[in-house]
Scaffold this motif. Structure first.
Motif, PDB file in Angstrom:
ATOM      1  N   THR A   1      34.158  37.596  55.316  1.00 44.45           N
ATOM      2  CA  THR A   1      35.494  37.561  54.723  1.00 44.45           C
ATOM      3  C   THR A   1      35.833  36.241  54.037  1.00 44.45           C
ATOM      4  OG1 THR A   1      36.373  36.931  56.900  1.00 44.45           O
ATOM      5  CG2 THR A   1      36.487  39.260  56.299  1.00 44.45           C
ATOM      6  N   PHE A   2      35.249  35.139  54.484  1.00 41.58           N
ATOM      7  CA  PHE A   2      35.678  33.838  53.967  1.00 41.58           C
ATOM      8  C   PHE A   2      35.129  33.532  52.581  1.00 41.58           C
ATOM      9  CE2 PHE A   2      31.573  32.795  55.706  1.00 41.58           C
ATOM     10  CZ  PHE A   2      31.092  31.803  54.875  1.00 41.58           C
ATOM     11  N   VAL A   3      34.021  34.172  52.184  1.00 41.40           N
ATOM     12  CA  VAL A   3      33.329  33.788  50.959  1.00 41.40           C
ATOM     13  C   VAL A   3      34.209  34.025  49.730  1.00 41.40           C
ATOM     14  CG1 VAL A   3      31.330  34.204  49.484  1.00 41.40           C
ATOM     15  CG2 VAL A   3      31.074  34.231  51.978  1.00 41.40           C
ATOM     16  N   GLY A   4      34.790  35.221  49.621  1.00 44.23           N
ATOM     17  CA  GLY A   4      35.622  35.537  48.461  1.00 44.23           C
ATOM     18  C   GLY A   4      36.824  34.623  48.321  1.00 44.23           C
ATOM     19  N   PRO A   5      37.662  34.464  49.388  1.00 47.75           N
ATOM     20  CA  PRO A   5      38.791  33.540  49.278  1.00 47.75           C
ATOM     21  C   PRO A   5      38.378  32.106  48.973  1.00 47.75           C
ATOM     22  CG  PRO A   5      39.094  35.009  51.138  1.00 47.75           C
ATOM     23  CD  PRO A   5      37.701  35.260  50.618  1.00 47.75           C
ATOM     24  N   LEU A   6      37.224  31.678  49.508  1.00 46.94           N
ATOM     25  CA  LEU A   6      36.759  30.317  49.230  1.00 46.94           C
ATOM     26  C   LEU A   6      36.461  30.142  47.750  1.00 46.94           C
ATOM     27  CD1 LEU A   6      35.817  27.529  50.165  1.00 46.94           C
ATOM     28  CD2 LEU A   6      33.560  28.531  50.609  1.00 46.94           C
ATOM     29  N   LEU A   7      35.707  31.071  47.174  1.00 50.47           N
ATOM     30  CA  LEU A   7      35.372  30.968  45.750  1.00 50.47           C
ATOM     31  C   LEU A   7      36.625  31.091  44.882  1.00 50.47           C
ATOM     32  CD1 LEU A   7      32.116  33.136  45.675  1.00 50.47           C
ATOM     33  CD2 LEU A   7      32.290  30.636  45.603  1.00 50.47           C
ATOM     34  N   GLY A   8      37.526  31.996  45.247  1.00 52.36           N
ATOM     35  CA  GLY A   8      38.757  32.159  44.487  1.00 52.36           C
ATOM     36  C   GLY A   8      39.629  30.921  44.521  1.00 52.36           C
ATOM     37  N   SER A   9      39.620  30.219  45.655  1.00 51.38           N
ATOM     38  CA  SER A   9      40.401  28.985  45.777  1.00 51.38           C
ATOM     39  C   SER A   9      39.779  27.853  44.977  1.00 51.38           C
ATOM     40  CB  SER A   9      40.502  28.585  47.256  1.00 51.38           C
ATOM     41  OG  SER A   9      41.094  29.597  48.024  1.00 51.38           O
ATOM     42  N   LEU A  10      38.463  27.710  45.091  1.00 48.23           N
ATOM     43  CA  LEU A  10      37.785  26.606  44.410  1.00 48.23           C
ATOM     44  C   LEU A  10      37.890  26.715  42.897  1.00 48.23           C
ATOM     45  CD1 LEU A  10      34.549  26.286  46.582  1.00 48.23           C
ATOM     46  CD2 LEU A  10      36.486  24.707  46.512  1.00 48.23           C
ATOM     47  N   ILE A  11      37.940  27.935  42.390  1.00 51.22           N
ATOM     48  CA  ILE A  11      37.914  28.109  40.940  1.00 51.22           C
ATOM     49  C   ILE A  11      39.310  28.069  40.330  1.00 51.22           C
ATOM     50  CG2 ILE A  11      38.137  30.631  40.698  1.00 51.22           C
ATOM     51  CD1 ILE A  11      35.652  30.436  38.815  1.00 51.22           C
ATOM     52  N   ARG A  12      40.351  28.048  41.166  1.00 49.79           N
ATOM     53  CA  ARG A  12      41.710  28.047  40.610  1.00 49.79           C
ATOM     54  C   ARG A  12      41.966  26.854  39.687  1.00 49.79           C
ATOM     55  NH1 ARG A  12      47.376  30.016  43.203  1.00 49.79           N
ATOM     56  NH2 ARG A  12      48.699  29.366  41.481  1.00 49.79           N
TER      57      ARG A  12
ATOM     58  N   GLY B   1      36.502  48.661  39.075  1.00 49.39           N
ATOM     59  CA  GLY B   1      35.690  49.848  38.858  1.00 49.39           C
ATOM     60  C   GLY B   1      34.422  49.823  39.697  1.00 49.39           C
ATOM     61  N   VAL B   2      33.796  48.655  39.798  1.00 45.04           N
ATOM     62  CA  VAL B   2      32.605  48.504  40.640  1.00 45.04           C
ATOM     63  C   VAL B   2      32.944  48.783  42.104  1.00 45.04           C
ATOM     64  CG1 VAL B   2      30.887  46.853  41.494  1.00 45.04           C
ATOM     65  CG2 VAL B   2      31.501  46.884  39.065  1.00 45.04           C
TER      66      VAL B   2
ATOM     67  N   LEU C   1      30.570  44.429  48.298  1.00 47.08           N
ATOM     68  CA  LEU C   1      30.741  42.980  48.468  1.00 47.08           C
ATOM     69  C   LEU C   1      30.638  42.244  47.134  1.00 47.08           C
ATOM     70  CD1 LEU C   1      28.674  42.379  51.726  1.00 47.08           C
ATOM     71  CD2 LEU C   1      31.161  42.302  51.481  1.00 47.08           C
ATOM     72  N   THR C   2      29.730  42.689  46.281  1.00 47.66           N
ATOM     73  CA  THR C   2      29.585  42.057  44.965  1.00 47.66           C
ATOM     74  C   THR C   2      30.852  42.219  44.136  1.00 47.66           C
ATOM     75  OG1 THR C   2      27.202  42.464  44.975  1.00 47.66           O
ATOM     76  CG2 THR C   2      28.241  42.050  42.836  1.00 47.66           C
ATOM     77  N   GLY C   3      31.371  43.446  44.075  1.00 46.76           N
ATOM     78  CA  GLY C   3      32.582  43.695  43.307  1.00 46.76           C
ATOM     79  C   GLY C   3      33.791  42.994  43.881  1.00 46.76           C
ATOM     80  N   PHE C   4      33.909  42.991  45.207  1.00 45.13           N
ATOM     81  CA  PHE C   4      35.073  42.369  45.836  1.00 45.13           C
ATOM     82  C   PHE C   4      35.039  40.854  45.666  1.00 45.13           C
ATOM     83  CE2 PHE C   4      38.736  42.314  48.324  1.00 45.13           C
ATOM     84  CZ  PHE C   4      39.051  43.582  48.791  1.00 45.13           C
ATOM     85  N   THR C   5      33.844  40.264  45.792  1.00 41.90           N
ATOM     86  CA  THR C   5      33.735  38.822  45.592  1.00 41.90           C
ATOM     87  C   THR C   5      34.095  38.446  44.159  1.00 41.90           C
ATOM     88  OG1 THR C   5      32.010  38.682  47.293  1.00 41.90           O
ATOM     89  CG2 THR C   5      32.180  36.839  45.749  1.00 41.90           C
ATOM     90  N   ALA C   6      33.646  39.263  43.201  1.00 46.94           N
ATOM     91  CA  ALA C   6      34.019  39.021  41.802  1.00 46.94           C
ATOM     92  C   ALA C   6      35.531  39.082  41.628  1.00 46.94           C
ATOM     93  CB  ALA C   6      33.339  40.048  40.895  1.00 46.94           C
ATOM     94  N   LEU C   7      36.183  40.021  42.318  1.00 47.80           N
ATOM     95  CA  LEU C   7      37.643  40.106  42.236  1.00 47.80           C
ATOM     96  C   LEU C   7      38.296  38.825  42.736  1.00 47.80           C
ATOM     97  CD1 LEU C   7      38.550  43.760  43.347  1.00 47.80           C
ATOM     98  CD2 LEU C   7      39.155  42.637  41.190  1.00 47.80           C
ATOM     99  N   PHE C   8      37.809  38.283  43.841  1.00 47.98           N
ATOM    100  CA  PHE C   8      38.370  37.038  44.363  1.00 47.98           C
ATOM    101  C   PHE C   8      38.215  35.902  43.354  1.00 47.98           C
ATOM    102  CE2 PHE C   8      38.192  38.747  48.787  1.00 47.98           C
ATOM    103  CZ  PHE C   8      39.474  38.386  49.169  1.00 47.98           C
ATOM    104  N   VAL C   9      37.042  35.770  42.770  1.00 48.70           N
ATOM    105  CA  VAL C   9      36.809  34.704  41.787  1.00 48.70           C
ATOM    106  C   VAL C   9      37.762  34.853  40.608  1.00 48.70           C
ATOM    107  CG1 VAL C   9      35.147  33.766  40.145  1.00 48.70           C
ATOM    108  CG2 VAL C   9      34.406  34.367  42.459  1.00 48.70           C
ATOM    109  N   LEU C  10      37.922  36.065  40.141  1.00 52.88           N
ATOM    110  CA  LEU C  10      38.778  36.311  38.978  1.00 52.88           C
ATOM    111  C   LEU C  10      40.250  36.085  39.303  1.00 52.88           C
ATOM    112  CD1 LEU C  10      36.853  39.439  37.709  1.00 52.88           C
ATOM    113  CD2 LEU C  10      37.032  37.251  36.507  1.00 52.88           C
ATOM    114  N   THR C  11      40.680  36.448  40.505  1.00 51.45           N
ATOM    115  CA  THR C  11      42.074  36.167  40.866  1.00 51.45           C
ATOM    116  C   THR C  11      42.324  34.668  40.878  1.00 51.45           C
ATOM    117  OG1 THR C  11      41.624  36.170  43.262  1.00 51.45           O
ATOM    118  CG2 THR C  11      42.315  38.259  42.258  1.00 51.45           C
ATOM    119  N   GLY C  12      41.314  33.894  41.307  1.00 49.55           N
ATOM    120  CA  GLY C  12      41.468  32.440  41.290  1.00 49.55           C
ATOM    121  C   GLY C  12      41.635  31.901  39.881  1.00 49.55           C
TER     122      GLY C  12
END
Length: 443
Positions: A270-281, A309-310, A324-335
């Protein structure tokens, strides 16, 4: 300490900024990030606590989604008063108070976190953690006043990104506890944060400043409420930050409920997506400074629609790696989108000031006045998007045992955001005054 007050502040004056302003602004930024970071951790605490709540707690997945929804709702609502508290009490003073107040939900959770506690008690304590969501609004309003327009994208992106990292950090703490001691020791997570809260309050007292020129302006608040751009940006912020915080709260529960992951397996992912989304903000803010917030925001929503869609495909086929790939991409993009949308807010109101015939410092002051008033409302409405996501997941899992229907609704909403961004801020034929027309694509 009685509090340090800076009597004059003019960041748009390049000489003032170079000789004094930048140093002071950066110092306040770093300690604002620390307090906001811990506030985010406490706000999203129940995204971790529910991973510790096994069958002995007697709470089904729908009940757990309601717990995290309660925290999300309160966090959204308190953002409005927290926005105005900065001017009323001073940014430094309010940071001290808001940090210390985080002890209340943390100690309350420490007291009740055990099997046999009533569900109503858990709901009440989850609601208390919502005050951590308010720290974002007061912190962003405060830092917005310290920096000149040309640096706001970077500063606000860094401030928000550093705060957002509080989400994956508390999830990492939860992972460490579950991985080493098992899922029966939630109080250790809470014990870690009690001294950190005290540290944030002490640092704010020692190193931050209040700005005397920052004052609440009822007229500006009312003008911001009446301005359609406030509500348009609120919708866009629902799409970016609402998605980020909603997914952060729900991700672990989705993995447990739909994909049968154990608490340890869910916590390890669970932590990977929020971490990437935060770092890229901050990167989103930087890109917006360079290429225009509207352009970056539009590209982000298009990519978010594709990533959704993925996720829909993976949800329907029960493919965890693709999910996991699609959800992680969503986190990065939200950031990225979080950074670009927040850059747009001061730029929009500055452009409107130019359209009214104002120039120089007069236009900058008018833009700061309205953007500061609008940020609290936009932040509050955006956070309500996280509530909508949690409730959509709750309904989807109750109806079908999967989150697919919820993801379809998210995809439709991202389509709305794409249309709004293009039609209002990028379409050449947009019906705005000539001088504003020149700048909206750049905001």
């Amino acid at each position: 300490m009685a509090g340090r007050w800076i009597e004059t502040w003019d960041p748009e004056d390049e000489t003032f900024w170079r000789e004094k302003g930048e140093r002071v602004a950066r110092r306040n930024l770093w300690f604002s990030v620390l307090s906001e970071h811990i506030g985010f951790s406490i706000w999203t605490l129940w995204s971790v606590m529910v991973l510790f709540m096994g069958p002995e707690y007697g709470i089904d997945p729908a009940g757990k989604f309601f717990l995290i929804s309660t925290a999300t709702l309160v966090g959204a609502l308190v953002r409005v008063p927290y926005t105005f508290a900065v001017a009323r009490f001073g940014g430094r003073n309010w940071t001290i108070f808001s940090a210390v107040s985080l002890l209340v939900p943390t100690l309350a959770a420490f007291w009740v976190m055990e099997p046999g506690t009533s569900y109503g008690t858990f709901v009440a304590v989850a609601a208390l953690t919502g005050i951590g969501g308010g720290n974002f609004a007061s912190s962003m309003t405060n830092i917005n006043a310290f920096f000149p327009l040309r640096h706001k994208g970077w500063a606000l992106g860094l401030n928000a990104g550093g705060g957002n990292i509080g989400v994956p950090v508390v999830q990492l703490v939860g992972l460490l506890v579950i991985g080493t001691l098992g899922a029966s020791h939630p109080r250790i997570v809470l014990g870690v944060y009690i001294p950190l809260i005290v540290l944030a309050a002490v640092c704010a007292a020692l190193y931050m400043d209040n700005l005397r020129p920052v004052k609440n302006d009822t007229g500006a608040a009312l003008e911001a409420v009446r301005d359609p751009h406030t509500w348009i940006m609120s919708v866009l912020y629902i799409g970016t930050f609402g998605s980020f915080i909603g997914y952060s709260f729900a991700f672990g529960l989705v993995l447990q409920t739909q994909f049968g992951r154990t608490p340890l397996q869910a916590a390890s992912l669970t932590f990977v997506g929020p971490l990437l989304g935060s770092l890229i903000r901050p990167v989103g803010g930087r890109l917006a400074d360079r290429y225009g917030g509207a352009r970056i925001t539009l590209a982000t929503f298009v990519a978010m629609a594709a990533a959704t869609g993925v996720v829909i495909h993976a949800s329907g086929t029960a493919s965890l790696p693709v999910f996991l790939t699609g959800f992680t991409a969503l986190f990065v993009l939200t950031g990225l989108g979080n950074g670009s949308t927040y850059k747009m807010i001061p730029g929009i109101f500055h452009t409107k000031a130019l359209a009214r015939g104002l120039d120089g410092e007069a236009a900058a002051a008018h833009g700061r006045r309205l953007s500061g008033a609008a940020m609290g409302l936009i932040g509050a409405v955006g956070a309500l998007g996280g509530l909508a996501i949690n409730l959509a997941f709750r309904q989807s899992f109750q109806a079908s045992g999967a989150g697919t229907a919820a993801f379809w609704s998210f995809l439709a909403f991202y389509g709305v955001c794409i249309t709004l961004t293009w039609a209002v801020y990028l379409r050449r034929a947009a019906p705005v005054p000539a001088r504003a027309q020149l700048g909206y694509a750049e905001v």
